[in-house]
Design a protein around this motif. Structure first.
Motif, mmCIF file in Angstrom:
data_model
loop_
_atom_site.group_PDB
_atom_site.id
_atom_site.type_symbol
_atom_site.label_atom_id
_atom_site.label_comp_id
_atom_site.label_asym_id
_atom_site.label_seq_id
_atom_site.Cartn_x
_atom_site.Cartn_y
_atom_site.Cartn_z
ATOM 1 N N GLU C 82 0.781 -1.243 0.000
ATOM 2 C CA GLU C 82 0.000 0.000 0.000
ATOM 3 C C GLU C 82 0.808 1.285 0.000
ATOM 4 O O GLU C 82 0.263 2.353 -0.194
ATOM 5 N N VAL C 83 2.097 1.177 0.260
ATOM 6 C CA VAL C 83 2.903 2.405 0.201
ATOM 7 C C VAL C 83 4.176 2.172 -0.595
ATOM 8 O O VAL C 83 4.706 1.067 -0.635
ATOM 9 N N LYS C 84 4.626 3.245 -1.216
ATOM 10 C CA LYS C 84 5.954 3.220 -1.838
ATOM 11 C C LYS C 84 6.980 3.463 -0.738
ATOM 12 O O LYS C 84 6.741 4.236 0.195
ATOM 13 N N SER C 85 8.135 2.843 -0.871
ATOM 14 C CA SER C 85 9.167 3.000 0.164
ATOM 15 C C SER C 85 9.590 4.452 0.284
ATOM 16 O O SER C 85 9.646 5.175 -0.715
ATOM 17 N N PRO C 86 9.899 4.857 1.501
ATOM 18 C CA PRO C 86 10.315 6.250 1.703
ATOM 19 C C PRO C 86 11.752 6.465 1.232
ATOM 20 O O PRO C 86 12.473 5.499 0.973
ATOM 21 N N MET C 87 12.136 7.719 1.139
ATOM 22 C CA MET C 87 13.515 8.062 0.838
ATOM 23 C C MET C 87 14.212 8.486 2.131
ATOM 24 O O MET C 87 13.578 8.955 3.069
ATOM 25 N N GLY C 88 15.520 8.337 2.152
ATOM 26 C CA GLY C 88 16.295 8.710 3.338
ATOM 27 C C GLY C 88 16.509 10.205 3.417
ATOM 28 O O GLY C 88 16.032 10.970 2.560
ATOM 29 N N PRO C 89 17.257 10.642 4.421
ATOM 30 C CA PRO C 89 17.502 12.077 4.609
ATOM 31 C C PRO C 89 18.207 12.708 3.406
ATOM 32 O O PRO C 89 18.084 13.915 3.185
ATOM 33 N N ASP C 90 18.923 11.898 2.630
ATOM 34 C CA ASP C 90 19.616 12.434 1.450
ATOM 35 C C ASP C 90 18.767 12.318 0.189
ATOM 36 O O ASP C 90 19.243 12.570 -0.911
ATOM 37 N N GLY C 91 17.488 11.940 0.340
ATOM 38 C CA GLY C 91 16.602 11.843 -0.815
ATOM 39 C C GLY C 91 16.818 10.583 -1.630
ATOM 40 O O GLY C 91 16.285 10.444 -2.739
ATOM 41 N N LYS C 92 17.603 9.665 -1.116
ATOM 42 C CA LYS C 92 17.884 8.422 -1.833
ATOM 43 C C LYS C 92 17.330 7.230 -1.044
ATOM 44 O O LYS C 92 16.957 7.376 0.115
ATOM 45 N N PRO C 93 17.294 6.062 -1.677
ATOM 46 C CA PRO C 93 16.681 4.914 -1.003
ATOM 47 C C PRO C 93 17.282 4.630 0.373
ATOM 48 O O PRO C 93 18.472 4.836 0.598
ATOM 49 N N ALA C 219 6.530 13.935 0.793
ATOM 50 C CA ALA C 219 7.002 12.557 0.962
ATOM 51 C C ALA C 219 5.823 11.609 1.144
ATOM 52 O O ALA C 219 5.762 10.543 0.518
ATOM 53 N N VAL C 220 4.869 11.990 1.986
ATOM 54 C CA VAL C 220 3.735 11.100 2.240
ATOM 55 C C VAL C 220 2.847 11.017 1.002
ATOM 56 O O VAL C 220 2.333 9.944 0.663
ATOM 57 N N ALA C 221 2.680 12.132 0.312
ATOM 58 C CA ALA C 221 1.883 12.113 -0.916
ATOM 59 C C ALA C 221 2.493 11.132 -1.924
ATOM 60 O O ALA C 221 1.792 10.329 -2.540
ATOM 61 N N ARG C 222 3.796 11.169 -2.060
ATOM 62 C CA ARG C 222 4.463 10.255 -2.988
ATOM 63 C C ARG C 222 4.286 8.805 -2.540
ATOM 64 O O ARG C 222 3.952 7.920 -3.321
ATOM 65 N N GLN C 223 4.494 8.582 -1.236
ATOM 66 C CA GLN C 223 4.404 7.205 -0.743
ATOM 67 C C GLN C 223 3.015 6.603 -0.915
ATOM 68 O O GLN C 223 2.879 5.420 -1.186
ATOM 69 N N LEU C 224 1.994 7.449 -0.740
ATOM 70 C CA LEU C 224 0.624 6.937 -0.800
ATOM 71 C C LEU C 224 -0.015 7.165 -2.170
ATOM 72 O O LEU C 224 -1.176 6.824 -2.375
ATOM 73 N N GLY C 241 13.718 19.781 17.856
ATOM 74 C CA GLY C 241 13.960 19.114 16.577
ATOM 75 C C GLY C 241 15.378 18.599 16.503
ATOM 76 O O GLY C 241 15.616 17.404 16.491
ATOM 77 N N PHE C 242 16.300 19.558 16.471
ATOM 78 C CA PHE C 242 17.733 19.247 16.455
ATOM 79 C C PHE C 242 18.120 18.405 15.240
ATOM 80 O O PHE C 242 19.132 17.720 15.252
ATOM 81 N N GLY C 243 17.285 18.435 14.215
ATOM 82 C CA GLY C 243 17.543 17.656 13.008
ATOM 83 C C GLY C 243 16.742 16.368 12.958
ATOM 84 O O GLY C 243 16.479 15.825 11.893
ATOM 85 N N GLY C 244 16.348 15.888 14.116
ATOM 86 C CA GLY C 244 15.668 14.596 14.179
ATOM 87 C C GLY C 244 14.291 14.587 13.539
ATOM 88 O O GLY C 244 13.750 13.537 13.223
ATOM 89 N N LYS C 245 13.716 15.780 13.357
ATOM 90 C CA LYS C 245 12.413 15.855 12.722
ATOM 91 C C LYS C 245 12.544 16.486 11.338
ATOM 92 O O LYS C 245 11.595 17.023 10.787
ATOM 93 N N GLY C 246 13.756 16.430 10.796
ATOM 94 C CA GLY C 246 14.013 17.067 9.512
ATOM 95 C C GLY C 246 13.617 16.200 8.334
ATOM 96 O O GLY C 246 13.073 16.679 7.344
ATOM 97 N N ALA C 247 13.898 14.921 8.436
ATOM 98 C CA ALA C 247 13.603 14.031 7.316
ATOM 99 C C ALA C 247 12.363 13.214 7.631
ATOM 100 O O ALA C 247 12.153 12.814 8.767
ATOM 101 N N PRO C 248 11.528 12.958 6.615
ATOM 102 C CA PRO C 248 10.358 12.109 6.845
ATOM 103 C C PRO C 248 10.807 10.721 7.281
ATOM 104 O O PRO C 248 11.891 10.272 6.919
#
Lengths: 159, 341, 758
Positions: C82-93, C219-224, C241-248
């Motif tokens: 039901e979902v496409k795999s997410p991308m990492g913080p660098d926008g790659k798999p 990101a979520v739109a793409r995944q779903l 945040g400290f960066g931890g909430k930066g990437a989906p």
């Protein structure tokens, strides 16, 4: 189980799973979301509330055990529009950044003064060490407490 | 958290009655009993949330504070009710004046909020912070699951014990107050289905040995009602030293509860408790014997420390702890000797 | 508009102002995403993997399903497609979760239990039995089975090379050759990684604390497979945040799927320990530094090689040699970085991601070199200070490093330092003084905003900005009030909602620069409209005047010679209700479509180290006193002084807090923080905030902060460099250098602990 919780001077009749903590009762059943969940295991202090005037952790307190015992949360600190002196001092001193630990810090800070532990900076630091702040507002929290303490009315009722 | 039945006991008799059931009596250990007493809840609720403890009934004993919530000091010693809260004992004038090691052990523990919640009876029964015990997805934990092994021996074990460990378990006892009680030769009052008994505090906890899951000599359903600390010429000259990475709100890496009765510079009587690095609240009779009759000097303190850790057993990351423990004890003894009383 | 930069006499920029959201935060009314009221939510609880590598053979779900109140259990067998795999913080798999039976790391989400109550969901999660086909995992450096990958220059990272560093090092009269290590660290914001998903027909609303409203939305739109307009993210406040909430992260899409399946809002409040593996972290690093110098202290060669851990599928890296190669004048520079793939979750941004772990070895090495040469550590930096980028010769947009050192040294009392290690004592405590350079690149991104102004003098600015503790609401109000000539209280700021105009994610310290520059531009458009209308109006006092000569000040349009027209008159000339503009700002050097790309959730960034015109960094100097007990070796840091020069400071009150908090992070990083890994099973062991240590109040003493004035007309129109991250960067080495000074022990591995000094 059916129980009545007295929060900020108001009674709330609730039907709860006995497993429900005071923190979850406040946040999810009464709608008072000021008290925060930061660890849910007694390690951060973000859920600090006053139970019969003493600061305790709402995350390790079962709601069932506080029936009939008055609870004060951060929502109960101000009198209407008038902020508690501690709240005002936190704003003036910029004693928070993200604000997430702030409700717990405030409840501890007020208790710290009432307990008589705000006599000097070292005592404040020690007695505020049960409230983690990840943003690093500690020096400003100490300054705010130092400032607010003399403005606070002597505590009435139980300590 | 598994479902449980919540019961509110209004007095001791009712509490004991609620805790006395056939299945409870058959439990392998006090901590494994299906009925558990709930006071401050700071250990129990935490362990239930992470699925380590799964009691079926909780008996809320907070209303017993009327019966067991007193602090009394007299010529015979100090009496502490089991439902006294840590913060209240730590701030009591007589405790502060005559039993500073006890006041400090409480004061240096946990946080103000937790000290307001936790009862003294519950505090001494605090269970280990070993991460392998607390994470139920590790299969190997002899304490949690007898016979399963010990994941901590070769694991991340910096916080664990070097004194009193066995080849089944290296978990440490994490508390502070209990080490002071052990050092001062306290006794513990216990009420159970079979009546009242008093035991030496040193006998309350068990060494892990072959059965690390048992932890104490309490029978299932037994309830701690109070502690008595005998008076002695050494209690006023006592202190609790706690060494940790943080300045506050952290369990000890090493701690020492020491009390001295000095005649001039010579030790008439010494009491030594150790914490943070032992399998149970620790009294070092070896260190006490090494000090007795000697002048309290750097050398005699060092000799006592050597004696205290002669049987230490290290595993991996705990390698530094005997040395830290020795230094902690030396520092505590010298500091204690220098106290102005 | 470079001449229109920064502070103006009598303006609000540069004046301390309490936070406009302060009242909400101290009364418990500030709504963090998990506080948003939802009607009849179901509760999710995550089941995470108990192995670090392998496959899921099957799951026994009967006992869990039998728990009263359980509604659904999502796992790879029933929702994997039901979902496409997410991308990492660098926008790659990156690693996956329920998409397949594959387990990439310990603590990976393997099932999501949904129930009527939190209690039921948790109980059922404990009853899920997962049958694994486990393989032996590789945990970290030196574990059998890890794979090293040497990195090559790409769009985001470069590996500076200049001259012949190896030959210059070999020939240098003085050499320093050392290896350093930094630990795994987790952000541990006090707020947990919560997600609440609510469907309204085809429209999905996600309440989740994020540093990237539009990034999460896209990101979520793409995944779903959803249209972007159908996904809304809401995060009015984030609890750190400290960066931890930066990437989906993976969790969001699954909670959306869960909500769709149970046809109710679904709320997830993960546990603290789950936060260690369902989000990102700062990877452990290793470093090899070689410094060659003349006896005078002048650097001849700098070689910096780094190694970083990542997951199996991701090559996410921070490559801080981009920074370290640019710190000091040096004719010969060599840098190299490798990623080491292990069976771990993918790391990500954490406060000053490249600079914190890479400046630690460089600044320790500089201290070691100073000691070797018998030169004061400050003077060694002065000898090698430069106003041009040592890599490519570009000018710095501004560089006030030595001003920072001098200001901080004076305040700290550096002159009292006896350079001999182990020479300073206070009773039983050994005392050490240490210092180090701090820096952070000045980044700025494209941004958009909507601004309105009423005849009554009330302004409202709206943008999908992020308040993660930086004081972003107040920052916007100050800039708008400053530029429109209003009181700060007259400005209403709305942020934290992706239905508002997009701005870049709050990371890389770009937020202040990106959002204030677009706000100033919006104010300028309004001023221009008012001025134009005023000069074109036949009857007005400014008829026929030059519109460029009219300013907004004190609730009036003000012309040459102080002639004033009330704001009400000026605005009413155009509109009886409000005048409103929508503005895009694309900083110099970015593609013209960079703002348009924001609307697709794509962020571009002008990076301070990689600009064509200048090299733009903020600089600072950090000093700390440490005390080590002579017997038991506890390490305490009772005082520190940090001086920073970061261009225009909009709100010195909040900036002070940011700097101070950053410096506390530095002390924490040097003395407390480390995620311990059980190497046998590649599992984080101290995954809670009693065992993962961060300082408590009693650990922190005097933390002085000095603002070194700096006007930078080249970095961006408002001259803003960003301050959120620089505070941590130098403090790690400063602490290690102070420990050396106190004890004579050089500890090259963080954190420094009692056992290192016994």
């Amino acid at each position: 189980m059916e129980l009545t919780l007295n929060i900020n001077g108001r009674d709330h009749r609730l039907s709860l799973d006995p497993r429900t903590t005071l923190l979850d009762a406040l946040r999810d059943h009464i709608g008072l979301t000021g008290s925060k969940k930061g660890c849910d295991q007694g390690q951060c202090g973000a859920c600090t509330v006053h139970l019969e005037g003493r600061r305790v952790l709402a995350c390790l307190t079962l709601a069932a055990t506080v029936q009939g015992r008055p609870v004060t949360t951060v929502e109960g600190l101000a009198h209407g529009e008038a902020l508690h002196p501690m709240q005002a001092a936190f704003i003036t001193h910029d004693a928070f950044q993200c604000g997430y630990c702030t409700p717990g810090q405030l409840m501890s800070a007020v208790a710290c003064v009432h307990e008589g532990h705000a006599r000097n900076d070292d005592a404040i630091r020690e007695y505020m060490s049960g409230n983690l702040c990840r943003c690093g507002a500690y020096p400003k929290i100490v300054a705010a407490i130092r400032d607010a303490a003399p403005q606070m009315a002597p505590k009435t009722g139980r300590v | 958290m598994r479902p449980f039945r919540y019961e509110h006991a209004t007095d001791r008799a009712q509490a004991l009655q609620l805790a006395t059931t056939p299945t409870a009596a058959a439990a392998a250990a006090h901590v494994a009993a299906p009925v558990q007493y709930l006071a401050g809840g700071t250990t129990l609720i935490d362990l239930m949330k992470i699925d380590v403890m799964r009691p079926e009934v909780l008996v809320d004993i907070n209303a017993l504070a009327g019966q067991h919530g007193e602090i009394r000091a007299d010529d015979a010693g100090l009496r502490l009710g089991a439902l006294v809260r840590m913060a209240d004992a730590a701030a009591h004038p007589a405790v502060l004046r005559d039993y500073p090691a006890i006041a400090q052990s409480l004061q240096l523990a946990a946080s103000p909020q937790l000290r307001n919640m936790a009862s003294l009876g519950g505090n001494v029964l605090q269970r280990t912070r070993c991460n392998y015990f607390r994470d139920v997805t590790y299969a190997a934990c002899n304490k949690r699951s007898p016979g399963s092994g010990c994941a901590a021996m070769e694991g991340v074990n910096r916080r664990l014990a070097v004194l009193g460990v066995s080849d089944r378990c290296i978990a440490n006892y994490p508390g502070d107050f209990a080490n002071a009680l052990a050092a001062l030769g306290a006794a513990v009052d216990v009420e159970g289905p079979k009546g009242r008994r008093v035991m030496a505090f040193e006998d309350l906890h068990r060494l892990p040995g072959e059965t690390p899951h048992v932890e104490t000599n309490l029978a299932p359903g037994e309830l701690i009602t109070g502690f008595s600390v005998p008076a002695g010429p050494w209690t006023r000259r006592s202190l609790y030293l706690k060494i940790r990475d943080r300045q506050s709100y952290e369990f000890a890496l090493a701690s020492a509860a020491v009390a001295l009765d000095l005649d001039g510079g010579v030790v008439r009587e010494a009491r030594v408790g150790l914490g943070g690095l032992s399998a149970k609240p620790w009294r070092s009779h070896e260190a006490e014997a090494a000090l007795r009759g000697k002048p309290l000097t750097e050398a005699s303190a060092q000799a006592a420390a050597e004696a205290a850790f002669a049987k230490a057993v290290v595993h991996g990351e705990t390698r530094f702890k005997p040395e830290l423990g020795r230094r902690t004890l030396v520092r505590a003894l010298l500091q204690c000797a220098a106290m102005e009383i | 508009m470079a001449d229109d930069a920064g502070r103006r006499p009598g303006g609000h920029i540069g004046q301390p102002h309490v936070r406009i959201d302060g009242r909400a935060k101290v009364t418990g009314q500030a709504r963090y995403p998990a506080d948003e009221p939802t009607t009849n939510p179901a509760w999710a609880y995550l089941v995470i993997s108990a192995i670090a590598r392998g496959r899921i053979r099957g799951m026994q779900l009967e006992a869990a399903r039998a728990v009263p109140g359980v509604l659904d259990i999502l796992n790879h067998a029933n929702v994997g497609q039901e979902v496409k795999s997410p991308m990492g913080p660098d926008g790659k798999p990156t690693t996956t979760t329920l998409e397949s039976d594959r387990v990439w790391h310990d603590g990976q989400i393997v099932a999501v239990v949904v129930a009527d109550s939190f209690e039921a969901a948790r109980e059922a999660a404990y009853k899920v039995v997962v049958d694994y086909e486990a393989e032996t995992p590789s945990a970290t450096f030196d574990s059998p089975g890890v794979q090293a990958e040497a990195l090559k220059t790409d769009a985001t990272h470069s590996y500076p090379l200049k001259g012949d560093a190896a030959a210059a090092f070999a020939a240098a009269p003085v050499k320093l050759d050392a290896r350093y290590e930094t630990p795994t660290q987790h952000h541990n914001p006090l707020e947990l990684f919560t997600t609440t998903c609510v469907w309204d027909g085809p429209k999905l609303t996600i309440y989740e604390p994020t540093q990237s409203m539009w990034g999460l939305k896209a990101a979520v739109a793409r995944q779903l497979g959803l249209d972007l307009v159908n996904v809304r993210t809401v995060s009015r406040f984030a609890g750190g945040g400290f960066g931890g909430k930066g990437a989906p992260t993976s969790r969001t899409a699954w909670i959306a799927v869960a909500a769709r399946r149970v046809k109710r809002p679904v709320k997830l409040v993960p546990t603290r320990d789950q936060g260690f593996t369902i989000a990102t972290y700062r990877a452990e690093t290793q470093h090899h530094i070689q410094l060659g110098a003349e006896r005078s202290g002048r650097l001849l060669a700098l070689s910096h090689e780094g190694w970083e851990i990542s997951s199996r599928p991701s090559s996410y890296n921070v490559s801080g040699t981009t920074t370290t190669a640019r710190m000091y004048a040096c004719p010969n520079i060599a840098t190299k970085v490798s990623v080491v793939h292990a069976d771990r979750n993918t790391p990500g941004f954490m406060r000053a991601p490249p600079d914190t772990p890479y400046m630690f070895p460089l600044e320790c090495a500089m201290d070691e070199l100073a000691h070797e040469l018998g030169i004061d550590p400050i003077e060694l930096r002065r000898i090698n200070d430069t106003q041009t980028d040592p890599v490519d010769g570009k000018p710095y947009s501004s560089r006030s490093l030595m001003k920072c050192f001098d200001a901080a040294a004076a305040k700290f009392g550096w002159a009292r330092r006896n350079p001999q290690p182990g020479s300073m004592r206070d009773g039983d405590w050994l005392v050490g003084y240490g210092c180090a350079t701090s820096c952070y690149p000045s980044n700025i991104g494209p941004a958009t905003a909507r601004l309105s102004l009423t005849p009554q003098g009330k302004a409202a600015i709206q943008l999908a900005g992020h308040e993660i503790g930086t004081g972003a609401y107040t920052l916007m109000a100050i800039v708008v009030a400053d530029r429109l000539g209003l009181a700060v209280e007259d400005v209403q700021v709305t942020m934290g909602d992706s239905d508002l105009p997009p701005v870049p994610g709050a990371g890389g310290s770009n937020n202040a620069a990106s959002t204030t520059n677009v706000a100033a531009k919006a104010c300028e458009e309004i001023r221009h409209k008012l001025a134009l209308a005023a000069v074109q109006a036949g009857a007005g006092i400014f008829a026929g005047a030059d519109p460029a000569g009219l300013k907004l000040a004190d609730r009036a349009l003000v012309g040459p010679g102080g002639r004033r027209e009330p704001l009400a008159t000026a605005v009413s000339r155009i509109s009886s209700g409000a005048i409103e503009v929508h503005v895009e700002n694309v900083p110099q050097g970015l593609a013209p479509d960079a703002a348009a790309a924001l609307y697709q959730g794509k962020m571009s960034m002008s990076r301070g180290a990689e600009r064509k015109d200048v090299t733009a960094f903020a600089f600072g100097a950090q000093f700390v006193e440490v005390r080590v007990h002579r017997r038991t070796c506890e390490i305490r840091a009772p005082r520190a002084v940090s001086a920073f020069a970061a261009g225009t400071i909009v709100n010195p009150l909040a900036a002070h807090s940011q700097y101070q908090g950053g410096a506390i992070w530095g002390i924490s990083s040097a003395l407390h923080e480390a995620t311990e890994i059980d190497r046998r099973v590649a599992r984080y062991v101290n995954d809670n905030i009693a065992d993962y240590l961060i300082p408590v109040n009693a650990d922190i003493g005097e933390m002085d902060v000095i603002f070194v004035p700096e006007e930078d007309h080249r970095v961006n129109p408002l001259g803003i460099k960003g301050i959120g991250e620089i505070g941590i960067v130098g403090m790690n080495a400063a602490v290690a250098n102070a420990v050396f000074h106190a004890t004579g022990r050089r500890i090259r591995k963080l954190p420094i602990r009692i056992e290192d000094l016994l």
